[in-house]
Write a protein that holds these residues in place. Structure first.
Motif, PDB file in Angstrom:
ATOM      1  N   VAL A 156      27.402  41.098  50.771  1.00 30.78           N
ATOM      2  CA  VAL A 156      28.255  42.147  50.222  1.00 30.78           C
ATOM      3  C   VAL A 156      27.487  42.878  49.131  1.00 30.78           C
ATOM      4  O   VAL A 156      26.615  42.305  48.476  1.00 30.78           O
ATOM      5  N   GLN A 157      27.801  44.144  48.954  1.00 32.28           N
ATOM      6  CA  GLN A 157      27.130  44.934  47.927  1.00 32.28           C
ATOM      7  C   GLN A 157      27.715  44.649  46.549  1.00 32.28           C
ATOM      8  O   GLN A 157      28.879  44.247  46.439  1.00 32.28           O
ATOM      9  N   PRO A 158      26.943  44.837  45.505  1.00 30.43           N
ATOM     10  CA  PRO A 158      27.482  44.669  44.149  1.00 30.43           C
ATOM     11  C   PRO A 158      28.726  45.531  43.946  1.00 30.43           C
ATOM     12  O   PRO A 158      28.775  46.681  44.380  1.00 30.43           O
ATOM     13  N   GLY A 159      29.723  44.934  43.311  1.00 28.79           N
ATOM     14  CA  GLY A 159      30.996  45.607  43.110  1.00 28.79           C
ATOM     15  C   GLY A 159      31.981  45.391  44.234  1.00 28.79           C
ATOM     16  O   GLY A 159      33.162  45.748  44.106  1.00 28.79           O
ATOM     17  N   GLY A 160      31.524  44.801  45.316  1.00 30.49           N
ATOM     18  CA  GLY A 160      32.380  44.573  46.468  1.00 30.49           C
ATOM     19  C   GLY A 160      33.239  43.323  46.330  1.00 30.49           C
ATOM     20  O   GLY A 160      33.226  42.638  45.296  1.00 30.49           O
ATOM     21  N   SER A 161      33.986  43.040  47.403  1.00 26.37           N
ATOM     22  CA  SER A 161      34.914  41.904  47.406  1.00 26.37           C
ATOM     23  C   SER A 161      34.684  41.040  48.634  1.00 26.37           C
ATOM     24  O   SER A 161      34.172  41.501  49.650  1.00 26.37           O
TER      25      SER A 161
ATOM     26  N   SER B 106      34.694  42.490  42.308  1.00 31.64           N
ATOM     27  CA  SER B 106      33.656  42.948  41.370  1.00 31.64           C
ATOM     28  C   SER B 106      32.440  42.032  41.415  1.00 31.64           C
ATOM     29  O   SER B 106      31.927  41.595  40.381  1.00 31.64           O
ATOM     30  N   LEU B 107      31.980  41.753  42.608  1.00 32.22           N
ATOM     31  CA  LEU B 107      30.883  40.801  42.766  1.00 32.22           C
ATOM     32  C   LEU B 107      29.588  41.321  42.167  1.00 32.22           C
ATOM     33  O   LEU B 107      29.297  42.523  42.190  1.00 32.22           O
TER      34      LEU B 107
ATOM     35  N   GLY C 236      38.875  36.827  35.509  1.00 31.83           N
ATOM     36  CA  GLY C 236      39.205  38.233  35.675  1.00 31.83           C
ATOM     37  C   GLY C 236      38.652  38.846  36.946  1.00 31.83           C
ATOM     38  O   GLY C 236      39.028  39.963  37.315  1.00 31.83           O
ATOM     39  N   ARG C 237      37.746  38.153  37.618  1.00 35.68           N
ATOM     40  CA  ARG C 237      37.154  38.669  38.864  1.00 35.68           C
ATOM     41  C   ARG C 237      37.523  37.830  40.080  1.00 35.68           C
ATOM     42  O   ARG C 237      37.700  38.364  41.176  1.00 35.68           O
ATOM     43  N   PHE C 238      37.614  36.535  39.907  1.00 34.34           N
ATOM     44  CA  PHE C 238      37.928  35.624  41.012  1.00 34.34           C
ATOM     45  C   PHE C 238      39.352  35.108  40.859  1.00 34.34           C
ATOM     46  O   PHE C 238      39.834  34.889  39.741  1.00 34.34           O
ATOM     47  N   THR C 239      39.991  34.861  42.001  1.00 37.21           N
ATOM     48  CA  THR C 239      41.336  34.282  42.006  1.00 37.21           C
ATOM     49  C   THR C 239      41.392  33.163  43.034  1.00 37.21           C
ATOM     50  O   THR C 239      41.086  33.398  44.207  1.00 37.21           O
ATOM     51  N   ILE C 240      41.793  31.985  42.590  1.00 39.35           N
ATOM     52  CA  ILE C 240      41.957  30.852  43.496  1.00 39.35           C
ATOM     53  C   ILE C 240      43.429  30.733  43.858  1.00 39.35           C
ATOM     54  O   ILE C 240      44.306  30.945  43.011  1.00 39.35           O
ATOM     55  N   SER C 241      43.714  30.401  45.110  1.00 42.16           N
ATOM     56  CA  SER C 241      45.101  30.282  45.552  1.00 42.16           C
ATOM     57  C   SER C 241      45.163  29.370  46.765  1.00 42.16           C
ATOM     58  O   SER C 241      44.139  28.975  47.316  1.00 42.16           O
ATOM     59  N   GLN C 242      46.394  29.056  47.159  1.00 37.77           N
ATOM     60  CA  GLN C 242      46.600  28.239  48.346  1.00 37.77           C
ATOM     61  C   GLN C 242      47.686  28.872  49.190  1.00 37.77           C
ATOM     62  O   GLN C 242      48.498  29.647  48.701  1.00 37.77           O
ATOM     63  N   ASP C 243      47.733  28.520  50.462  1.00 38.34           N
ATOM     64  CA  ASP C 243      48.780  29.056  51.316  1.00 38.34           C
ATOM     65  C   ASP C 243      50.054  28.235  51.163  1.00 38.34           C
ATOM     66  O   ASP C 243      50.084  27.228  50.453  1.00 38.34           O
ATOM     67  N   ASN C 244      51.126  28.656  51.818  1.00 39.60           N
ATOM     68  CA  ASN C 244      52.424  27.995  51.652  1.00 39.60           C
ATOM     69  C   ASN C 244      52.416  26.563  52.169  1.00 39.60           C
ATOM     70  O   ASN C 244      53.199  25.727  51.694  1.00 39.60           O
ATOM     71  N   THR C 245      51.567  26.262  53.112  1.00 40.50           N
ATOM     72  CA  THR C 245      51.513  24.895  53.640  1.00 40.50           C
ATOM     73  C   THR C 245      50.649  23.988  52.769  1.00 40.50           C
ATOM     74  O   THR C 245      50.601  22.773  52.986  1.00 40.50           O
TER      75      THR C 245
ATOM     76  N   SER D 281      25.995  36.234  49.569  1.00 41.95           N
ATOM     77  CA  SER D 281      24.859  36.983  49.034  1.00 41.95           C
ATOM     78  C   SER D 281      25.339  38.340  48.561  1.00 41.95           C
ATOM     79  O   SER D 281      25.997  39.070  49.323  1.00 41.95           O
ATOM     80  N   VAL D 282      25.028  38.675  47.308  1.00 42.21           N
ATOM     81  CA  VAL D 282      25.435  39.949  46.731  1.00 42.21           C
ATOM     82  C   VAL D 282      24.175  40.751  46.468  1.00 42.21           C
ATOM     83  O   VAL D 282      23.378  40.419  45.593  1.00 42.21           O
TER      84      VAL D 282
END
Length: 130
Positions: A12-17, A85-86, A66-75, A127-128
């Motif tokens: 991914v390019q810098p600034g990408g997700s 903002s990589l 502020g850039r990364f978010t960790i989460s889980q699904d409903n199961t 890879s960024v």
């Protein structure tokens, strides 16, 4: 047998997700801790983000707040890491980890180490670069 399978890495390019996923199976308990680590050649594996499947408790290392978010699904069997903002310094092999005995209260203190988790995925490369 516990299995953790990561997916979602790439270039991914810098600034990408990018969003990483980790499918967990084989746990006999309903709540446990999961985390994302990353590693570059010659360096120790670094804890990037962590989560407790039993509630709204998360951990982030300072460099990704502020850039990364960790989460889980409903199961509660799939872990995600949304990365925005990589930066080139985010380039690494990313690993999913889990442990049923890790005390989630340690997330409040930080200093999460590779040895704190017993179960690991095979890793996915991020890879960024422009």
């Amino acid at each position: 047998e516990v299995q953790l399978v990561e997916s979602g890495g790439g270039l991914v390019q810098p600034g990408g997700s990018l969003r990483l996923s980790c499918a967990a199976s084989g746990y006999r308990v309903s709540t446990y801790c999961m985390a994302w680590f990353r590693q570059t050649p010659g360096k120790e594996r670094e804890a990037v983000a962590g989560l407790w499947t039993g509630g709204d408790i998360t951990y982030y290392t300072d460099s990704v707040k502020g850039r990364f978010t960790i989460s889980q699904d409903n199961t509660k069997t799939t872990l995600y890491l949304q990365k925005n903002s990589l930066k080139p310094e985010d380039t690494a092999m990313y690993y999913c980890a889990a442990d049923a005995r890790f005390d989630y209260r340690r997330y409040f203190k930080g200093n999460i180490r590779q040895g704190d988790f017993s179960d690991w995925g095979q890793g996915t490369q991020v890879s960024v670069s422009s």
